[in-house]
Scaffold this active site. Structure first.
Site, PDB file in Angstrom:
ATOM      1  N   GLU A   1       0.847  -1.197   0.000  1.00 18.83           N
ATOM      2  CA  GLU A   1       0.000   0.000   0.000  1.00 18.83           C
ATOM      3  C   GLU A   1       0.882   1.246   0.000  1.00 18.83           C
ATOM      4  O   GLU A   1       0.568   2.234  -0.628  1.00 18.83           O
ATOM      5  CB  GLU A   1      -0.941  -0.014   1.215  1.00 18.83           C
ATOM      6  CG  GLU A   1      -1.942   1.137   1.206  1.00 18.83           C
ATOM      7  CD  GLU A   1      -2.963   1.096   2.341  1.00 18.83           C
ATOM      8  OE1 GLU A   1      -3.211   0.021   2.910  1.00 18.83           O
ATOM      9  OE2 GLU A   1      -3.517   2.169   2.655  1.00 18.83           O
TER      10      GLU A   1
ATOM     11  N   ARG B   1      -7.239   3.386  13.020  1.00 17.02           N
ATOM     12  CA  ARG B   1      -8.126   2.220  12.947  1.00 17.02           C
ATOM     13  C   ARG B   1      -8.084   1.414  14.249  1.00 17.02           C
ATOM     14  O   ARG B   1      -9.077   0.808  14.639  1.00 17.02           O
ATOM     15  CB  ARG B   1      -7.821   1.352  11.719  1.00 17.02           C
ATOM     16  CG  ARG B   1      -8.914   0.358  11.403  1.00 17.02           C
ATOM     17  CD  ARG B   1      -8.733  -0.339  10.065  1.00 17.02           C
ATOM     18  NE  ARG B   1      -9.266   0.399   8.940  1.00 17.02           N
ATOM     19  CZ  ARG B   1     -10.556   0.400   8.568  1.00 17.02           C
ATOM     20  NH1 ARG B   1     -11.447  -0.302   9.236  1.00 17.02           N
ATOM     21  NH2 ARG B   1     -10.957   1.105   7.534  1.00 17.02           N
TER      22      ARG B   1
ATOM     23  N   GLU C   1     -10.487  -7.867   4.498  1.00 16.96           N
ATOM     24  CA  GLU C   1      -9.750  -7.915   5.760  1.00 16.96           C
ATOM     25  C   GLU C   1     -10.451  -8.615   6.920  1.00 16.96           C
ATOM     26  O   GLU C   1      -9.790  -9.290   7.715  1.00 16.96           O
ATOM     27  CB  GLU C   1      -9.393  -6.484   6.202  1.00 16.96           C
ATOM     28  CG  GLU C   1      -8.428  -5.802   5.270  1.00 16.96           C
ATOM     29  CD  GLU C   1      -8.298  -4.333   5.620  1.00 16.96           C
ATOM     30  OE1 GLU C   1      -9.185  -3.560   5.246  1.00 16.96           O
ATOM     31  OE2 GLU C   1      -7.314  -3.986   6.283  1.00 16.96           O
TER      32      GLU C   1
HETATM   33  N1  MTE Z   1      -6.263 -11.613  -0.939  1.00 20.14           N
HETATM   34  C1  MTE Z   1      -5.218 -12.012  -1.686  1.00 20.14           C
HETATM   35  N2  MTE Z   1      -5.312 -13.180  -2.342  1.00 20.14           N
HETATM   36  N3  MTE Z   1      -4.079 -11.271  -1.778  1.00 20.14           N
HETATM   37  C2  MTE Z   1      -3.951 -10.083  -1.095  1.00 20.14           C
HETATM   38  O1  MTE Z   1      -2.908  -9.430  -1.193  1.00 20.14           O
HETATM   39  N4  MTE Z   1      -4.995  -8.465   0.443  1.00 20.14           N
HETATM   40  C3  MTE Z   1      -5.988  -8.275   1.497  1.00 20.14           C
HETATM   41  C4  MTE Z   1      -7.360  -8.740   1.018  1.00 20.14           C
HETATM   42  N5  MTE Z   1      -7.275 -10.046   0.456  1.00 20.14           N
HETATM   43  C5  MTE Z   1      -5.037  -9.638  -0.280  1.00 20.14           C
HETATM   44  C6  MTE Z   1      -6.204 -10.448  -0.254  1.00 20.14           C
HETATM   45  C7  MTE Z   1      -6.093  -6.903   1.933  1.00 20.14           C
HETATM   46  S1  MTE Z   1      -5.005  -6.332   3.080  1.00 20.14           S
HETATM   47  C8  MTE Z   1      -7.064  -6.066   1.458  1.00 20.14           C
HETATM   48  S2  MTE Z   1      -7.216  -4.495   2.018  1.00 20.14           S
HETATM   49  C9  MTE Z   1      -8.017  -6.502   0.435  1.00 20.14           C
HETATM   50  O2  MTE Z   1      -7.793  -7.832   0.007  1.00 20.14           O
HETATM   51  C10 MTE Z   1      -7.903  -5.555  -0.758  1.00 20.14           C
HETATM   52  O3  MTE Z   1      -8.731  -5.911  -1.782  1.00 20.14           O
HETATM   53  P1  MTE Z   1     -10.292  -5.529  -1.843  1.00 20.14           P
HETATM   54  O4  MTE Z   1     -10.414  -4.147  -1.330  1.00 20.14           O
HETATM   55  O5  MTE Z   1     -10.621  -5.655  -3.256  1.00 20.14           O
HETATM   56  O6  MTE Z   1     -10.978  -6.519  -0.950  1.00 20.14           O
HETATM   57  N1  LUZ Z   2      -5.520   2.257   4.444  1.00 18.86           N
HETATM   58  C1  LUZ Z   2      -5.819   3.532   4.676  1.00 18.86           C
HETATM   59  C2  LUZ Z   2      -6.204   1.254   4.998  1.00 18.86           C
HETATM   60  O1  LUZ Z   2      -5.158   4.416   4.161  1.00 18.86           O
HETATM   61  N2  LUZ Z   2      -6.872   3.818   5.467  1.00 18.86           N
HETATM   62  C3  LUZ Z   2      -7.615   2.882   6.075  1.00 18.86           C
HETATM   63  O2  LUZ Z   2      -8.564   3.177   6.785  1.00 18.86           O
HETATM   64  C4  LUZ Z   2      -7.266   1.531   5.840  1.00 18.86           C
HETATM   65  N3  LUZ Z   2      -7.936   0.547   6.445  1.00 18.86           N
HETATM   66  C5  LUZ Z   2      -7.574  -0.708   6.229  1.00 18.86           C
HETATM   67  C6  LUZ Z   2      -6.514  -0.976   5.389  1.00 18.86           C
HETATM   68  N4  LUZ Z   2      -5.845  -0.003   4.778  1.00 18.86           N
HETATM   69 MO1  MOS Z   3      -5.192  -3.886   3.156  1.00 14.90          MO
HETATM   70  S1  MOS Z   3      -4.087  -3.735   4.870  1.00 14.90           S
HETATM   71  O1  MOS Z   3      -6.049  -2.484   3.419  1.00 14.90           O
HETATM   72  O2  MOS Z   3      -4.036  -3.442   2.006  1.00 14.90           O
END
Ligand code: MTE
Ligand code: LUZ
Ligand code: MOS
Length: 752
Positions: free
Chosen positions: A226, A304, A707
């Site tokens: 991120e 958070r 998450e």
């Molecule tokens: N699933 C897979 N296979 N790989 C990933 O890197 N990241 C997780 C989750 N599931 C992830 C995953 C995280 S930290 C987040 S925030 C969300 O996927 C992001 O994708 P979304 O917002 O489309 O759910």
């Molecule tokens: N990233 C962010 C995040 O910038 N703000 C958020 O609230 C958040 N929450 C979950 C995962 N990434």
């Molecule tokens: Mo997930 S920690 O919001 O990339």
């Protein structure tokens, strides 16, 4: 609908950074990093590199044309160290050469003379010294101080949770190449292409428009990309800008583990006051977040933690404090759950301790205080629905929790060496970026003259299936066969100013933007149809399954033909749309607002067995009732559940980061840092999605899934503690994650 990528992944055809064909003349980079956790750089000697054939250039901070500054939220992080170093693995110089092996060998020959300064690793020590990333923050509701005296019982304690390495399959990396007029193209393994674009522009002192970042997919991110994909993108961009050559840098696993930040370890204090019947009257805590050497996303993660400190419970008097403490570790960063797992482990620990003192099972306290519709969170938001209690009820019935408990009791009285434990873990997770402005997304949809469709959004595919979901949304709104729809790479020149794909909002935000764009196109197409079919009102036209109807009557006009008619009539077949999550806000002056679009709820029932001779344990089952709203891809959502649960269990149990006294990471490879494998994973994972649920603002009434499942992993810790206690009643619980088999073994036999 299976994941669009699945078959290509299995066949090995999906492309990641290192799979890209590189043009002739491509150069490779490697990074020279700090050998000490804190120090003053006296001299860097790169003279021995002159003797190595194939080394093209050594780049240091002085080569940077723009700012040597990659901090996004807070500008406190340099790309390349200048005079001080703040953690082992901090980049100091980049070696560029003709082959990856050559530059890696060259890096080993660089000598750094560094004056060692005292490091700080403990967040509480950093706090005492005043080394804070940002001023501490406090959320409060009611008045804890007035309430303590009304309580029948007050428990206090400390809680520790460790970091976690992301172990995305694709390590961090980037490939940059110059095009004409000094513009730079960057192929990056990032969750945040616009952040990469902005910071590369800053480093190169170019306008943002001259940098294009393109992401086809990434091999997992889990939050680790991120913010921290920026460095490698900036290094390769800088090198290619200087040398006018394509430059690639893909970290090896050990380099990645050494150089990148992890989940934030937390050290926390709690105090909880209750009535004898288990009603929680007051809860106060302080989180000391170990931020590492610079801010990165620590302030957002801290926020958070504040939001989720009371997990799934209504607590009328609460005071939640968090300090983000600067230490000499690599900057810790986003990781699935984003501060919520750390916070929830603390309150579950407090409840466990209180239950002990009241002589009841923790479930008694959990159930008594579970959120119901209309309850207020410490941050001022009212709970919009009653799904939390519903999940509890359904889990109890569906999985026959009382029966499991009886079975476990029987097992435990019949077995001396093997002991079983069970726990219940309720979760409540808020959906939306807590920084309200990030809750926006755009989509660009083109219909081509053959009726096929391409969609571009801000979403990054990282294995979570967001591209498949977006494809489903486009096919549904356009009412066409899904095979006609392609989701293109995420590219800053097609979709600009994007938020990271994070906070589980990827499908909601980008899916909704796609929906709006497709709706606009449909409106235009209905107009084209009504003109052609000489129908007065376009409202009487429907386009269903690639066919045009007038008031429900087939016309014979098909999708391909309609699209072609639109083109011939010079009607645009392209649409761009922007979507913002409605009605969210948060006022940081008073720490109140409505920061989340909605909440996700669920209950996990976890059963474990420990071998009390060896300390090893097995996770027998994790049975979950989860509110996914109205899921439109059960297969993907189930995959997210299983992956999240196992990742959460890994954090709680076997994933242990160990450091030497000098701050050197000892568990620096997958030989020593163990993540769950198929044998360690629960023997049985049952996922029941709550029936008749939907969501107000989730895409197609679904709820975000990325998450929340991670949080169920916390339940395993408490199930293990329960099992240990069956062997040893006088166990002193120290509320510390991870609870590795070694720690279990020690706790079974250590003298207290
Ligand atoms: N699933 C897979 N296979 N790989 C990933 O890197 N990241 C997780 C989750 N599931 C992830 C995953 C995280 S930290 C987040 S925030 C969300 O996927 C992001 O994708 P979304 O917002 O489309 O759910
Ligand atoms: N990233 C962010 C995040 O910038 N703000 C958020 O609230 C958040 N929450 C979950 C995962 N990434
Ligand atoms: Mo997930 S920690 O919001 O990339």
């Amino acid at each position: 609908m299976i994941n669009t990528d699945a078959i290509f992944h299995v066949k090995g055809e999906s492309q990641f950074i290192d799979d890209r064909l590189t043009p002739e003349g491509t150069l490779y980079a490697a990074v020279f990093t700090s050998p000490v956790a804190h120090g003053k750089i006296i001299k860097i000697n790169t003279a021995p590199l002159k003797r190595i054939e194939g080394v093209v250039k050594v780049i240091t901070a002085s080569d940077i044309p723009g700012e040597n500054q990659i901090g996004n939220i807070i500008q406190d992080e340099v790309l390349l160290a200048e005079d001080e170093v703040h953690y082992i693995g901090q980049p100091i110089a980049i070696v560029v050469g003709t082959k990856p092996e050559i530059v890696r060998k060259a890096v080993k020959l660089i000598r750094a003379k560094v004056e060692v300064l005292p490091p700080v690793f403990n967040p509480r020590e950093a706090f005492k010294k005043g080394h804070l990333i940002t001023p501490t923050r406090t959320f409060s509701l009611g008045d804890v101080n007035k309430t303590w005296k009304e309580c029948d019982l007050i428990v206090e304690g400390t809680v520790e949770s460790g970091g976690q390495e992301h172990v995305y399959l694709e390590t961090q990396g980037a490939f940059s190449y110059p095009t004409e007029k000094n513009t730079i193209k960057v192929i990056s393994s990032t969750q945040a292409p616009s952040t990469v674009q902005k910071i590369v522009a800053r480093v190169l002192d170019l306008p943002i428009r001259m940098i294009e970042v393109d992401v086809l997919r990434i091999g997992g991110g889990f939050g680790g990309k991120e913010d921290q994909a920026v460095s490698w993108a900036a290094m390769t961009a800088l090198a290619s800008y200087k040398l006018k050559k394509p430059v690639k840098l893909v970290l090896r696993r050990k380099e990645d583990i050494l150089m990148t930040g992890k989940r934030h370890p937390y050290s926390s204090d709690f105090k909880m006051g209750l009535k004898r019947n288990g009603k929680i009257l007051a809860y106060e805590n302080t989180f000391y977040q170990n931020a590492g050497a610079s801010a990165d996303l620590s302030t957002a993660i801290m926020e958070r933690s504040l939001f989720h400190a009371t997990n799934s419970y209504y607590i009328p008097n609460a005071k939640i404090n968090c300090a983000s403490c600067r230490t000499n570790f690599p900057p810790n960063t986003a990781f699935r759950g984003f501060g919520a797992p750390q916070a929830m482990f603390v309150i579950e620990s407090a409840i466990f301790k209180a239950a002990d003192e009241l002589g009841v099972d923790p479930t008694v306290i959990q159930k008594k205080n579970l959120l119901k519709k209309g309850d207020v969170f410490p941050y001022g938001m009212k709970l919009q629905d009653g799904k939390m209690r519903k999940c509890w009820e359904v889990a109890g019935e569906k999985y026959k929790v009382e029966k499991i408990k009886e079975r476990i009791n029987k097992f435990n009285s019949n077995n001396k060496i093997y002991k079983k434990g069970i726990s219940i873990m309720p979760i409540c997770f808020g959906i939306s970026f807590t920084s309200s402005f990030l809750n926006q997304a755009s989509a660009l949809v083109h219909i081509y003259t053959d009726g096929s469709v391409s969609v571009s959004t801000a979403a990054i595919e990282m294995g979570q299936g967001v591209n498949t979901k977006i494809r489903q949304v486009a096919a549904k709104v356009l009412s066409i066969n899904i095979d006609r729809v392609e989701v293109l790479s995420t590219k800053t020149s097609r979709v600009a100013n994007t938020s990271p794909t994070a906070a589980s909002t990827g499908a909601d935000l980008n899916g909704n933007a796609t929906k709006v764009a497709c709706k606009n196109l449909m409106e235009r197409l209905r107009k084209v149809a009504s003109d052609y079919l000489k129908v007065i009102s376009a409202k009487d036209i429907q386009i269903i399954d690639e066919e045009v109807y007038i008031k429900g009557r087939k016309t014979g006009l098909k999708w391909d033909e309609l699209v072609n008619k639109a083109y011939m009539n010079r009607v645009s077949l392209s649409a761009q749309a922007h979507y913002v999550t409605p009605n969210i806000f948060f006022d940081r002056n008073i720490e109140k607002g409505k920061p989340f679009a909605y909440h996700v709820f669920g209950i996990a029932v976890t059963e474990v067995t420990i071998d009390c001779l060896r300390g090893i344990y097995e996770i027998d089952s994790v049975k979950v009732v989860h509110d996914a709203g109205k899921s439109f891809n059960l297969l993907i959502d189930r995959g997210q559940m299983e992956g999240g649960i196992v990742q959460g269990i890994g954090w709680a149990t076997i994933e242990e980061l160990m450091y030497g006294d000098d701050g050197k990471l000892l568990t620096d490879s997958l030989a020593t840092y163990k993540i769950p494998d198929i044998y360690f994973a629960p023997k049985d994972i049952k996922v029941h999605f709550l029936k008749d649920s939907n969501s107000l603002s989730g895409i197609l009434k679904s709820k975000a899934i990325g998450e929340p499942p991670f949080l169920y992993g916390i339940g395993t810790y408490f199930a293990l503690i329960k099992a240990i206690r069956e062997f040893r009643l006088d166990l002193k619980v120290n509320f510390s994650i991870p609870i590795t088999p070694e720690k279990v073994l020690l706790s079974l036999y250590e003298k207290i």
